[in-house]
Write a protein that holds these residues in place. Structure first.
Motif, PDB file in Angstrom:
ATOM      1  N   VAL A 126     -13.667 -31.916  -8.080  1.00 12.72           N
ATOM      2  CA  VAL A 126     -12.984 -30.864  -8.894  1.00 12.72           C
ATOM      3  C   VAL A 126     -13.183 -29.456  -7.799  1.00 12.72           C
ATOM      4  N   HIS A 127     -14.020 -29.321  -7.310  1.00 17.32           N
ATOM      5  CA  HIS A 127     -14.478 -28.156  -6.548  1.00 17.32           C
ATOM      6  C   HIS A 127     -15.052 -28.503  -5.379  1.00 17.32           C
TER       7      HIS A 127
ATOM      8  N   THR B  36      -7.184 -33.902  -8.048  1.00 21.04           N
ATOM      9  CA  THR B  36      -8.143 -33.840  -9.013  1.00 21.04           C
ATOM     10  C   THR B  36      -9.030 -32.267  -8.915  1.00 21.04           C
TER      11      THR B  36
ATOM     12  N   GLU C 204      -9.807 -28.351  -8.562  1.00 18.04           N
ATOM     13  CA  GLU C 204      -9.275 -27.178  -9.210  1.00 18.04           C
ATOM     14  C   GLU C 204      -9.451 -25.860  -8.407  1.00 18.04           C
ATOM     15  N   SER C 205     -10.460 -26.097  -7.459  1.00 22.13           N
ATOM     16  CA  SER C 205     -10.748 -24.885  -6.471  1.00 22.13           C
ATOM     17  C   SER C 205     -10.867 -25.259  -5.205  1.00 22.13           C
TER      18      SER C 205
ATOM     19  N   TYR D  48      -1.476 -30.362  -4.750  1.00 20.70           N
ATOM     20  CA  TYR D  48      -2.542 -30.117  -5.609  1.00 20.70           C
ATOM     21  C   TYR D  48      -2.203 -29.685  -6.957  1.00 20.70           C
TER      22      TYR D  48
ATOM     23  N   HIS E  97      -3.514 -29.487 -10.069  1.00 19.84           N
ATOM     24  CA  HIS E  97      -4.339 -28.677 -10.820  1.00 19.84           C
ATOM     25  C   HIS E  97      -5.369 -27.412 -10.102  1.00 19.84           C
ATOM     26  N   LEU E  98      -4.805 -27.373  -9.059  1.00 15.80           N
ATOM     27  CA  LEU E  98      -5.622 -26.424  -8.130  1.00 15.80           C
ATOM     28  C   LEU E  98      -5.333 -24.850  -8.696  1.00 15.80           C
ATOM     29  N   HIS E  99      -6.489 -24.253  -9.260  1.00 14.27           N
ATOM     30  CA  HIS E  99      -5.951 -22.751  -9.904  1.00 14.27           C
ATOM     31  C   HIS E  99      -6.648 -21.769  -8.665  1.00 14.27           C
ATOM     32  N   THR E 100      -7.644 -22.219  -7.858  1.00 13.15           N
ATOM     33  CA  THR E 100      -8.114 -20.979  -7.051  1.00 13.15           C
ATOM     34  C   THR E 100      -8.098 -21.662  -5.347  1.00 13.15           C
TER      35      THR E 100
ATOM     36  N   SER F 178       0.110 -24.599  -9.721  1.00 17.57           N
ATOM     37  CA  SER F 178      -0.703 -24.111 -10.945  1.00 17.57           C
ATOM     38  C   SER F 178      -1.768 -22.869 -10.421  1.00 17.57           C
TER      39      SER F 178
END
Length: 344
Positions: free
Chosen positions: A19-20, A42, A44-45, A70, A72-75, A100
């Motif tokens: 996830v990170h 998967t 997110e960052s 990506y 779901h990547l928010h960062t 995202s």
């Protein structure tokens, strides 16, 4: 979350469902880039700190040439040295790899030849930290990233650029401020910051109109004096928070002695900055602490709602001590009631 420093012989092929990812890359080594690609669905960052120069465009194109998304990547943070493109070059037309994205940081030259990083996330992008090289300005203007579309959630922008070196690869202060204005017209920016060349900062600001969207200003520079701070507050009427160091009272005006400064400030400037409340000193040096204290007190006489000063914790006790001592001098004692908010 996976946090590591890359070793050339590190085998990461079997790691999935991350996830990170945060990695430091010492050499032009792509193990973690490949890892990011194989966990794209998967993640997110993703934070990549490169010390050896890598082609970061490979995060959206895997080793066999397949494009990577990506969802779901928010960062996304890309920092350090990078290989960059010297000129516009559409690399991935039509691709939307980061739909995202909320927080984007480019702490080195923009490495993509087109607007691919900004596609599909105009409705989600909230924070942008951008190194303003010539490539970034050219790409974002040509593709209309901040002129053709709105970014309704973008409220925090930090622009980083070279202070002492202006060449074809670097933006000037005037260009940086103009670029910030272009962003401001299509976003709800409250917080803007950067690393300016102070000789150009004030003239650049006074040449611009419509700066009333800025509520928070953060400048990483030690060179502004009291009168330049006053000028900042004057041209930014909606500003409530200022993150800045001040190391000088500036030149004394003809016919105005040091002891006469409080009366001069009141008669000349009061009231300005009616929304200005907080001055955050990013740093303090013991040798100029007395100057900082005087700047605070004089500014308080001009700005009726200025009520809070923050300092580094290690300097807070000495700052309050000098503040109380200065208030008790003949210069400031007549206005002591105005200053109680800083020491209560």
């Amino acid at each position: 979350m996976l946090l590591a420093r890359v070793k050339p012989d590190l085998e990461l092929g079997g790691i999935t469902n991350l996830v990170h990812i945060k990695c430091v890359i010492d050499k032009p080594e792509l193990s973690f880039i490949k890892l990011a690609c194989q966990n794209a669905t998967t993640l997110e960052s993703l934070v990549i700190i490169s010390c050896g120069g890598i082609d970061v465009t490979s995060i959206i194109q895997d080793q066999v040439g397949e494009l990577v998304t990506y969802p779901h990547l928010h960062t996304l943070e890309l920092s350090g040295d990078s290989n960059y493109y010297d000129g516009l070059c559409p690399l991935f037309p039509g691709v939307v790899p980061f739909p995202s994205l909320r927080r984007l940081k480019f702490a080195y030259e923009y490495s993509f030849g087109d607007d691919v990083v900004f596609r599909g996330n105009v409705a989600t992008l909230e924070s942008l930290h951008l190194y303003l090289g010539r490539m970034a300005i050219d790409v974002l203007r040509v593709y209309g990233v901040f002129t053709a579309v709105s970014h309704p959630k973008l409220c925090s922008v930090k622009l980083w650029y070279e202070m002492a070196c202006v060449t074809k690869m670097f933006a000037t202060n005037a260009e940086a401020m103009q670029f910030a204005m272009e962003i401001g017209r299509t976003a709800l920016i409250r917080d803007i910051g950067g690393y300016p060349n102070c000789d150009e900062l004030m003239p650049s600001l006074f040449q611009l109109n419509g700066l009333d969207y800025i509520q928070v200003l953060s400048l990483d520079t030690p060179y502004l004096d009291l009168w330049e701070v006053v000028a900042l507050i004057w041209v930014l009427p909606m500003m409530s928070d200022l993150y800045l160091m001040a190391f000088s009272l500036g030149p004394l005006l003809d016919g105005v002695t040091l002891d006469e400064l409080p009366a001069f400030v009141i008669s000349t400037y009061t009231p300005i900055g009616k929304r200005f409340r907080y001055w955050h000193f990013k740093d303090s040096i013991m040798g100029v602490l007395n100057v900082e204290v005087k700047c605070v007190l004089l500014l308080a006489l001009a700005c009726p709602n200025f009520t809070f000063v923050s300092t580094p914790p290690t300097m807070r006790k000495e700052f309050i001590k000098q503040l109380k001592a200065e208030i008790d001098t003949d210069m400031f004692k007549p206005y002591a009631s105005r200053f109680q908010c800083f020491i209560s």
